[in-house]
Motif scaffolding. Structure first.
Motif, PDB file in Angstrom:
ATOM      1  N   VAL A 544     -30.424  23.249  83.354  1.00  0.00           N
ATOM      2  CA  VAL A 544     -30.970  22.279  82.390  1.00  0.00           C
ATOM      3  C   VAL A 544     -30.164  20.978  82.392  1.00  0.00           C
ATOM      4  N   GLY A 545     -29.896  20.462  83.588  1.00  0.00           N
ATOM      5  CA  GLY A 545     -29.110  19.244  83.728  1.00  0.00           C
ATOM      6  C   GLY A 545     -29.986  18.042  84.032  1.00  0.00           C
ATOM      7  N   PRO A 546     -29.749  16.890  83.396  1.00  0.00           N
ATOM      8  CA  PRO A 546     -30.540  15.692  83.675  1.00  0.00           C
ATOM      9  C   PRO A 546     -30.171  15.078  85.024  1.00  0.00           C
ATOM     10  N   SER A 547     -31.179  14.669  85.759  1.00  0.00           N
ATOM     11  CA  SER A 547     -30.946  14.008  87.042  1.00  0.00           C
ATOM     12  C   SER A 547     -31.002  12.499  86.908  1.00  0.00           C
ATOM     13  N   SER A 548     -31.557  12.000  85.796  1.00  0.00           N
ATOM     14  CA  SER A 548     -31.639  10.560  85.548  1.00  0.00           C
ATOM     15  C   SER A 548     -31.189  10.270  84.127  1.00  0.00           C
ATOM     16  N   LEU A 549     -30.218   9.391  83.972  1.00  0.00           N
ATOM     17  CA  LEU A 549     -29.762   9.028  82.630  1.00  0.00           C
ATOM     18  C   LEU A 549     -30.807   8.203  81.897  1.00  0.00           C
ATOM     19  N   ILE A 550     -31.631   7.498  82.637  1.00  0.00           N
ATOM     20  CA  ILE A 550     -32.657   6.664  82.009  1.00  0.00           C
ATOM     21  C   ILE A 550     -33.763   7.526  81.421  1.00  0.00           C
ATOM     22  N   THR A 551     -34.333   8.413  82.207  1.00  0.00           N
ATOM     23  CA  THR A 551     -35.403   9.266  81.677  1.00  0.00           C
ATOM     24  C   THR A 551     -34.866  10.221  80.625  1.00  0.00           C
ATOM     25  N   LEU A 552     -33.588  10.582  80.711  1.00  0.00           N
ATOM     26  CA  LEU A 552     -32.986  11.431  79.683  1.00  0.00           C
ATOM     27  C   LEU A 552     -33.090  10.767  78.315  1.00  0.00           C
ATOM     28  N   LEU A 553     -32.597   9.542  78.203  1.00  0.00           N
ATOM     29  CA  LEU A 553     -32.617   8.873  76.908  1.00  0.00           C
ATOM     30  C   LEU A 553     -34.029   8.503  76.473  1.00  0.00           C
ATOM     31  N   SER A 587     -27.063   7.845  88.053  1.00  0.00           N
ATOM     32  CA  SER A 587     -28.115   8.873  88.026  1.00  0.00           C
ATOM     33  C   SER A 587     -28.220   9.554  89.380  1.00  0.00           C
ATOM     34  N   PRO A 588     -27.935  10.853  89.460  1.00  0.00           N
ATOM     35  CA  PRO A 588     -27.969  11.556  90.748  1.00  0.00           C
ATOM     36  C   PRO A 588     -29.299  11.444  91.480  1.00  0.00           C
ATOM     37  N   ILE A 589     -30.406  11.289  90.747  1.00  0.00           N
ATOM     38  CA  ILE A 589     -31.718  11.235  91.388  1.00  0.00           C
ATOM     39  C   ILE A 589     -31.813  10.091  92.398  1.00  0.00           C
ATOM     40  N   LYS A 590     -31.019   9.039  92.235  1.00  0.00           N
ATOM     41  CA  LYS A 590     -31.071   7.887  93.132  1.00  0.00           C
ATOM     42  C   LYS A 590     -30.202   8.069  94.373  1.00  0.00           C
ATOM     43  N   PHE A 591     -29.472   9.177  94.444  1.00  0.00           N
ATOM     44  CA  PHE A 591     -28.524   9.360  95.545  1.00  0.00           C
ATOM     45  C   PHE A 591     -28.683  10.735  96.204  1.00  0.00           C
ATOM     46  N   ASN A 606     -39.989  24.344  78.292  1.00  0.00           N
ATOM     47  CA  ASN A 606     -40.207  23.790  76.958  1.00  0.00           C
ATOM     48  C   ASN A 606     -39.007  23.012  76.428  1.00  0.00           C
ATOM     49  N   ASP A 607     -38.089  22.677  77.306  1.00  0.00           N
ATOM     50  CA  ASP A 607     -36.863  21.988  76.891  1.00  0.00           C
ATOM     51  C   ASP A 607     -37.198  20.618  76.301  1.00  0.00           C
ATOM     52  N   PRO A 608     -36.866  20.390  75.004  1.00  0.00           N
ATOM     53  CA  PRO A 608     -37.162  19.087  74.400  1.00  0.00           C
ATOM     54  C   PRO A 608     -36.058  18.062  74.634  1.00  0.00           C
ATOM     55  N   ARG A 609     -34.923  18.490  75.148  1.00  0.00           N
ATOM     56  CA  ARG A 609     -33.788  17.585  75.341  1.00  0.00           C
ATOM     57  C   ARG A 609     -33.717  17.094  76.785  1.00  0.00           C
ATOM     58  N   VAL A 610     -33.643  18.056  77.698  1.00  0.00           N
ATOM     59  CA  VAL A 610     -33.649  17.747  79.136  1.00  0.00           C
ATOM     60  C   VAL A 610     -34.960  18.319  79.669  1.00  0.00           C
ATOM     61  N   THR A 611     -35.954  17.477  79.786  1.00  0.00           N
ATOM     62  CA  THR A 611     -37.300  17.958  80.077  1.00  0.00           C
ATOM     63  C   THR A 611     -37.425  18.457  81.513  1.00  0.00           C
ATOM     64  N   GLN A 612     -38.480  19.202  81.752  1.00  0.00           N
ATOM     65  CA  GLN A 612     -38.721  19.768  83.074  1.00  0.00           C
ATOM     66  C   GLN A 612     -38.779  18.687  84.146  1.00  0.00           C
ATOM     67  N   LEU A 613     -39.162  17.486  83.748  1.00  0.00           N
ATOM     68  CA  LEU A 613     -39.246  16.372  84.687  1.00  0.00           C
ATOM     69  C   LEU A 613     -37.924  16.140  85.410  1.00  0.00           C
ATOM     70  N   GLU A 614     -36.794  16.367  84.722  1.00  0.00           N
ATOM     71  CA  GLU A 614     -35.483  16.122  85.321  1.00  0.00           C
ATOM     72  C   GLU A 614     -35.241  17.022  86.537  1.00  0.00           C
TER      73      GLU A 614
END
Length: 688
Positions: A544-553, A587-591, A606-614
């Motif tokens: 459940v780790g975010p790959s983008s700090l932008i989409t996270l916030l 953001s790791p997604i860019k690298f 169903n994660d509302p904090r770090v969504t499946q999109l990450e």
């Protein structure tokens, strides 16, 4: 009374245990590593312990006594989900029986101040929109029966139970975003009719709030967009700011003495680095320091209060727990409790009933999930309250050492090191950063979801390092704020990298067999390790780790929005162009093209904090670039796996993944049903 926090640490793992620790016994100070490790002899590997034993289905937790002391309620799994069990005090554990049979794990509960009823909270599929239930016990029968009703019933809304007011026991005070998705207001619920009434519109953006004995709000702390806070008090019917903090300072309401109009605070304001125990006279505005860490090692960790709201003891947690009595009677009782135990343990006081004189204490260590005892303040006797059979004998587990190493810029980092029994050289090694990041790791086995996993990994032959890196809580505001704008490519990640190199330099870690795994912020740190230090790790797991700090916030639920000042200071505001550019660079997604190590992603749909999109995004990019990636997705989970079959399946996948890429031991005796379930969680990344 405890501070009533509205907003949890947004990126902390949802699986961390909640502790109310107010004391310890036998607490050695943290030491440097070599002296402890050098005398460990190499020996044959210990027996391979089954995965299921580390998460004992029969294990109990959260034991609480009814107000009259006659009944014990606790958590235990029922058909794979955490439920509530009941037994009479003094009975054998075999007499316990379930009083809830929910397929969704129960998240928390508390006994009512009125006998024979309790309240509990649960959500749906990990969406974190908790609902409140009342459970009534009919104790007229030999085996009590339980009936539950929902006091709230809207899965799109979150309800947090704050208090059952002493003078209005037929009501509950709750926080909810029922009327405004972006605002957590204060409500009163009638526990008989379930009628809910708004009693305070939280336009001040209070992130914590305290009520009086009638359930009326009297104190609140705001979380301001500029990462400052205000302490407000309701004086003559008007909310008045009494204290305004500076940037990055914390002020927590611990207790309110209504009779004397005194507030007890934990704060690092007005030039203090570590949080101290303070007393504020609301009438005069006078602020007095009552206690600070004599070792200048840590913030105030916890404070025990009597029923009138006066502090009895204060504790601090550096590498281990230390307690200082503030009351002579408590000091005498505390000595009796500590004298009863001789082993290396930490003691938690989970309940203290002044009417009956009965205290409930929990005793645990780094190799024992713990047992519950009862202390009778009238007789001075300590007795075992509940005995449960351990699933793994403590002597088969590894000692958990508190160590300190120095980062590249000279800052000291406290960490916990778990080594395979009898081994200390040239080991495959896992760096295991905690979530939060405004959280921390602790010593006891039961104090965190990943502590049993660290033991499992040690049993499989790995060294496991859990650093309390910069931005971790508990070590002062300077240490915490050193993490600001240092996510991913700064000192927060350097602390992890330097910890790995420290173990390599000590001869403990094999630099060719290094892995990193974490959940939530720890999952982000794992992805940062894979992208920004690609030559360091040979296996990476992001849970459940975010790959983008932008989409996270940008994806945080609306109710989080008023409380994101700390995030904007620490990570950046995506609405500001310069911040957005910096966030993109972290953001790791860019690298992804830098990644060399095999990667496993673990996600709750169903994660509302770090969504499946990450997780979807990085899996999709890795597949397109022909990079090795595995993806575990549970459709009925949120920010971390709580259901037994999902949790065990993930751990089996983790064990197999690290064994394949780092060479640790693996238990091939996986039950067919568990193997089948794991297959249902695996995502075909080619179809994303």
């Amino acid at each position: 009374m405890k501070t009533h926090k509205i907003l949890p640490s947004v990126l902390s793992t949802a699986l961390a245990a909640s502790l109310f620790i107010t004391g310890c016994s036998q607490t050695p100070s943290p030491t440097s590593l070599p002296a402890q490790v050098a005398d460990q002899e190499q020996s044959q590997q210990v027996q391979l312990l089954p995965v299921e034993a580390f998460f004992n289905e029969q294990g109990i937790s959260g034991l609480k006594s009814s107000s009259d002391g006659k009944w014990l309620a606790f958590f235990k799994e029922y058909q794979g989900a955490k439920n509530l069990y009941l037994m009479a005090a003094g009975a054998d554990l075999d007499a316990a029986f379930p009083i809830t049979t929910s397929k969704e794990p129960i998240q928390s509960f508390r006994w009512s101040s009125q006998n024979n009823e309790l309240f509990y909270l649960k959500d749906s599929g990990g969406n974190e929109n908790t609902q409140i239930y009342k459970l009534t016990l009919d104790v007229t029968q030999a085996k009590p029966t339980a009936s539950a009703i929902a006091l709230t019933n809207n899965s799109d809304i979150r309800y947090d139970l704050l208090k059952q007011p002493k003078d209005k026991p037929n009501t509950l005070v709750v926080m909810s975003n029922q009327d405004n998705p972006q605002q957590m207001d204060l409500y009163r619920i009638d526990i008989n009719s379930a009628e809910i009434t708004n009693i305070f519109s939280n336009t001040y953006g209070f992130s914590s709030i305290e009520t009086n004995q009638q359930g009326e709000p009297v104190l609140g702390t705001s979380s301001n967009p500029d990462n400052t806070s205000d302490l407000y008090a309701k004086i003559d019917g008007k909310w008045t700011s009494l204290i305004k903090t500076q940037f990055g300072e914390d002020i927590d309401i611990l207790s309110f003495d209504e009779d004397n109009n005194l507030a007890y605070l934990r704060a690092n304001i007005q030039g203090r680095d570590k949080q101290q125990l303070l007393r504020l006279n609301i009438t005069t505005g006078k602020l007095l320091t009552l206690h600070q860490d004599p070792m200048n090692e840590s913030d105030v960790y916890d404070v025990l209060f009597n029923d009138e709201g006066t502090p009895l003891a204060v504790s601090y947690y550096g590498g281990r727990l230390r307690t200082y009595p503030l009351d002579k009677t408590f000091a005498s009782n505390w000595k009796k409790i500590n004298d009863h135990f001789t082993q290396d343990i930490e003691i938690t006081i989970t309940d203290r009933n002044e009417k009956t004189g009965l205290w409930q204490i929990h005793v645990a260590s780094d190799v024992d999930m713990g047992s519950d005892y009862r202390f009778n303040a009238k007789t001075g006797l300590v007795s075992l309250l509940l005995e449960q059979e351990v699933s793994i004998k403590p002597e088969l587990l590894s000692k958990r050492q508190s160590i300190t190493y120095q980062a590249r810029d000279g800052v000291n980092v406290q960490a916990y090191l778990t080594l395979p029994k009898g081994q200390s050289k040239n080991l495959p090694t896992i760096i295991l950063p905690h979530g939060g990041p405004w959280a921390r790791d602790y010593w006891t086995l039961s104090s965190g979801y990943f502590n049993p996993i660290a033991q499992l990994l040690a049993n499989r032959g790995y060294a496991v390092l859990q650093p309390n890196f910069r931005a971790s809580t508990g070590f002062g505001k300077r240490f915490l704020n050193l993490g600001n704008k240092n996510w991913g490519t700064g000192s927060m990640q350097d602390d992890l990298t330097d910890g790995a190199h420290y173990l390599i330099d000590q001869g403990i870690a094999d630099k060719q067999r290094l892995g990193i795994m974490g959940a939530s912020y720890g999952g982000y740190a794992a992805l940062a390790g894979a992208t920004f230090t690609p030559d360091l790790y040979q296996a990476v797991i992001s849970y459940v780790g975010p790959s983008s700090l932008i989409t996270l916030l940008e994806s945080f639920p609306p109710r989080f929005r008023p409380y994101l000042g700390q995030f904007y200071s620490a990570v950046g505001d995506p609405e500001i162009a310069a911040d957005r550019e910096d966030m993109l660079a972290r953001s790791p997604i860019k690298f992804v093209d830098r990644i060399k190590a095999p990667l496993m992603l673990v996600q709750g749909a169903n994660d509302p904090r770090v969504t499946q999109l990450e997780s979807d995004n990085i899996a999709r990019v890795m597949y397109k670039q022909n990079l090795p990636v595995e993806y575990i997705l549970a459709k009925d989970e949120g920010h971390g796996f709580r259901k037994r079959e999902n949790k065990l399946a993930y751990i089996v996948a983790m064990e197999q993944f690290f064994a394949e890429h780092l060479g640790g031991r693996v238990d091939n005796k996986v039950t067919p049903s568990l193997a089948t379930h794991l297959n249902t969680l695996k995502v075909d990344v080619s179809r994303l």
